[in-house]
Enzyme design. Structure first.
Site, PDB file in Angstrom:
ATOM      1  N   SER A 129       0.824  -1.211   0.000  1.00 39.03           N
ATOM      2  CA  SER A 129       0.000   0.000   0.000  1.00 39.03           C
ATOM      3  C   SER A 129       0.855   1.256   0.000  1.00 39.03           C
ATOM      4  O   SER A 129       1.958   1.264   0.523  1.00 39.03           O
ATOM      5  CB  SER A 129      -0.912   0.028   1.221  1.00 39.03           C
ATOM      6  OG  SER A 129      -1.581   1.270   1.258  1.00 39.03           O
ATOM      7  N   LYS A 183      -4.677  -6.593   3.853  1.00 38.30           N
ATOM      8  CA  LYS A 183      -4.625  -5.499   2.867  1.00 38.30           C
ATOM      9  C   LYS A 183      -6.044  -5.133   2.410  1.00 38.30           C
ATOM     10  O   LYS A 183      -6.367  -3.961   2.214  1.00 38.30           O
ATOM     11  CB  LYS A 183      -3.765  -5.920   1.671  1.00 38.30           C
ATOM     12  CG  LYS A 183      -3.800  -4.956   0.480  1.00 38.30           C
ATOM     13  CD  LYS A 183      -3.241  -3.581   0.834  1.00 38.30           C
ATOM     14  CE  LYS A 183      -2.848  -2.678  -0.293  1.00 38.30           C
ATOM     15  NZ  LYS A 183      -3.758  -2.347  -1.327  1.00 38.30           N
ATOM     16  N   HIS A 186      -7.547  -3.091   5.065  1.00 38.59           N
ATOM     17  CA  HIS A 186      -6.905  -1.765   4.948  1.00 38.59           C
ATOM     18  C   HIS A 186      -7.625  -0.935   3.878  1.00 38.59           C
ATOM     19  O   HIS A 186      -7.959   0.225   4.094  1.00 38.59           O
ATOM     20  CB  HIS A 186      -5.422  -1.943   4.595  1.00 38.59           C
ATOM     21  CG  HIS A 186      -4.774  -0.720   4.019  1.00 38.59           C
ATOM     22  ND1 HIS A 186      -4.979  -0.303   2.715  1.00 38.59           N
ATOM     23  CD2 HIS A 186      -3.946   0.195   4.567  1.00 38.59           C
ATOM     24  CE1 HIS A 186      -4.323   0.808   2.497  1.00 38.59           C
ATOM     25  NE2 HIS A 186      -3.679   1.136   3.608  1.00 38.59           N
ATOM     26  N   ASN A 187      -7.848  -1.539   2.713  1.00 42.73           N
ATOM     27  CA  ASN A 187      -8.499  -0.794   1.633  1.00 42.73           C
ATOM     28  C   ASN A 187      -9.934  -0.434   2.003  1.00 42.73           C
ATOM     29  O   ASN A 187     -10.413   0.653   1.661  1.00 42.73           O
ATOM     30  CB  ASN A 187      -8.493  -1.609   0.337  1.00 42.73           C
ATOM     31  CG  ASN A 187      -7.151  -1.556  -0.357  1.00 42.73           C
ATOM     32  OD1 ASN A 187      -6.128  -1.444   0.299  1.00 42.73           O
ATOM     33  ND2 ASN A 187      -7.139  -1.645  -1.666  1.00 42.73           N
ATOM     34  N   GLU A 190      -9.769   2.450   4.158  1.00 39.80           N
ATOM     35  CA  GLU A 190      -9.463   3.611   3.288  1.00 39.80           C
ATOM     36  C   GLU A 190     -10.766   4.155   2.664  1.00 39.80           C
ATOM     37  O   GLU A 190     -10.987   5.372   2.659  1.00 39.80           O
ATOM     38  CB  GLU A 190      -8.496   3.115   2.216  1.00 39.80           C
ATOM     39  CG  GLU A 190      -7.988   4.132   1.249  1.00 39.80           C
ATOM     40  CD  GLU A 190      -7.067   3.469   0.205  1.00 39.80           C
ATOM     41  OE1 GLU A 190      -6.104   2.769   0.598  1.00 39.80           O
ATOM     42  OE2 GLU A 190      -7.337   3.623  -0.995  1.00 39.80           O
TER      43      GLU A 190
END
Ligand code: NBP
Length: 482
Positions: A129, A183, A186-187, A190
């Site tokens: 990232s 991940k 995480h996205n 986001e």
């Protein structure tokens, strides 16, 4: 001659920048790309005078790597990854390592880890990232897969990753698809952070009638406090950026958002796991609603909304929006961690929650000082049931609560949608309620489908059925559980 420490396939924006980053840290890198002109351009451009070797066939590429070979794929996720793996396997030796650094679906990484292990190869599926800038100067890297491969890859990944508190924003996450799962979350986070900031922006702009420059000043000021983060920083920058005619560029950008799918995957996973990931999922829906531009234009003529900015006290409303954003952000991360905990249980991963917060502290899009508190909370209490039970976050929520409600009421009064801010508050009000309305749901389910219910005056697990309309029998459903 075999000379490169690592090879990378896929010379688009992420691949090229990661290669340059590796070379700057003293590693020699072989590169390959489907379209050879990209390799040629790269070698004659930014790669000049660096330890970067260009290759034009996969055989040449594999032949240029030191054993055990480390091959990193930075290509479009999905079938392209499988196609490259299939072409590489006949050229590699057992014990060689294939690393997929793209945004792959975690279930694909679980499958690839297993399939390659059965054939004697090691696989790492890693989240990377930070976009272009992160890849070049230090991304956040979240590797998972076959742990036997980690010691060979660790020195390279930890050298090129971002650093936070002098520690690398990269550590082993877990088996199979664990790296890509983290991940993905995480996205999703986001998506949530971006939607929250966008709602705060619209409340300021349309609700309070602030100019782009005034919003810029507010976000720049907020970036000095508890909201200090990369996304608040770039929002402040965006708001002061002028188009060629001298007017704010933000006002020229069409309000129809795109998405590549990782937020949607996070929402789907939350539904599969039964975790109330309401804020991130609402953020995905907000993008879907934004994409209905033509339909919204039609509807806006049928249902025109009062578009007068409020004459409420600006300082007070701004403080309310600030506090609502902060409290909602806490809820978003709380929900993200709830999802990772459930996934860890489901897939048998031993996730280090403080370590994950550290990996996200630097290099990546959601980097913020706030993540330092999450790391502290999980370092102090690794078995913490929920972030909202940590004393720091308890105090932060309690201090913000009244203003959180005020900001949402302000949005409702101004007909400004706040799906992320509002869903966060609805989650909080549900989570902190000893009693919710599900007794009614259970009664309805039993009424129409004999699904049975538990009673507050009987032990948990004991099930009851009532013949509500005196026409059904005593028989209850045994198969229909929702
Ligand atoms: P892209 O996602 O645009 O992928 C471009 C690369 O894939 C090029 O090397 C291209 O080769 C290759 N490729 C494609 Br497209 N189709 C192919 C095919 N059928 N066969 C062989 N190669 C093919 O690049 P990116 O934006 O650098 O992202 C790389 C990975 O990293 C993706 O999985 C992405 O989701 C992930 N990621 C991106 C970002 C970001 O900010 N961009 C951030 C984090 C992660 P060609 O040159 O011959 O077309």
């Amino acid at each position: 001659m075999s000379q490169a420490d690592i090879g990378l396939i896929g010379l688009a924006v992420m691949g090229q920048n990661l290669v340059l980053n590796m070379a700057d840290h003293g590693f020699s890198v072989s590169v390959f790309n489907r379209s050879p002109e990209k390799t040629r351009d790269f070698l004659s451009g930014e790669a000049v005078n660096k330890s970067i070797i260009g290759t034009y066939s996969l055989a040449e590429f594999v032949g240029s790597l030191k054993a055990p070979r480390k091959v990193m794929l930075m290509v479009k996720a999905g079938e392209v990854v499988d196609a490259f793996i299939e072409q590489l396997l006949p050229l590699l030796d057992k014990g060689d390592i294939i690393i997929d650094g793209g945004n792959s679906l975690y279930t694909d990484s679980t499958r690839r880890t297993q399939e390659l292990a059965e054939k004697g190869f090691l696989f790492i599926g890693t989240g990377v990232s930070g976009g272009e800038e992160g890849a070049r100067n230090g991304p956040s890297i979240m590797p998972g897969g076959n742990q036997q491969a980690w010691s060979a890859v660790k020195p390279i990944f930890q050298a090129i990753s971002a650093k936070a508190d002098q520690q690398p924003c990269c550590d082993w996450v877990g088996d199979g698809g664990a790296g890509h799962y983290v991940k993905m979350v995480h996205n999703g986070i986001e998506y949530g952070d971006m939607q929250l900031i966008s709602e705060a922006y619209q409340l300021m702009r349309e609700g309070l009638g602030m100019s782009a420059e005034e919003c810029h000043e507010t976000f720049a000021q907020w970036n000095q406090g508890v909201l200090d983060s990369y996304l608040i920083e770039i929002t402040a920058d965006i708001l002061t950026f002028k188009d060629t005619d001298g007017n704010p560029l933000i006002d020229k950008i069409l309000d129809a958002a795109g998405q590549k799918g990782t937020g949607k995957w996070t929402g789907i996973s939350s539904l599969e796991m039964g975790v109330p990931l309401t804020l991130i999922t609402e953020s995905v829906y907000a993008r879907c609603l934004s994409a209905l531009k033509d339909e919204r234009v039609t509807a806006s003529k049928i249902y025109p909304r009062a578009s007068q900015p409020s004459d409420a006290n600006r300082t007070e409303v701004l403080q309310a929006i600030h506090d609502a954003l902060y409290a909602s952000k806490i809820i978003s991360y709380t929900q993200g961690y709830m999802l990772m905990k459930e996934a860890a249980k489901e897939f048998g991963w031993d996730l280090n929650y403080g370590g994950i917060a550290l990996m996200w502290r630097g290099g990546c899009i959601i980097r913020s000082t706030f993540l330092g508190e999450i790391k502290r909370a999980y370092d102090e209490a690794p078995e913490l049931q929920n972030l909202l039970q940590d004393n720091f976050f308890e105090q932060a929520i309690k201090t913000s609560e009244a203003n959180w409600r005020k900001a949402i009421i302000f949005g409702i009064q101004q007909s400004i949608p706040t799906p992320a801010l509002s869903s966060a508050l609805a989650f909080f009000d549900g989570y902190r309620s000893e009693k919710v309305s599900a007794n009614m749901l259970q009664a309805q389910r039993d009424y129409f489908g004999a699904h049975t219910y538990e009673r507050i005056d009987a032990p948990r697990g004991e099930r009851f059925h009532t013949d509500w309309i005196q026409s059904g029998g005593k028989i209850s459903s045994t198969s229909y559980e929702v």
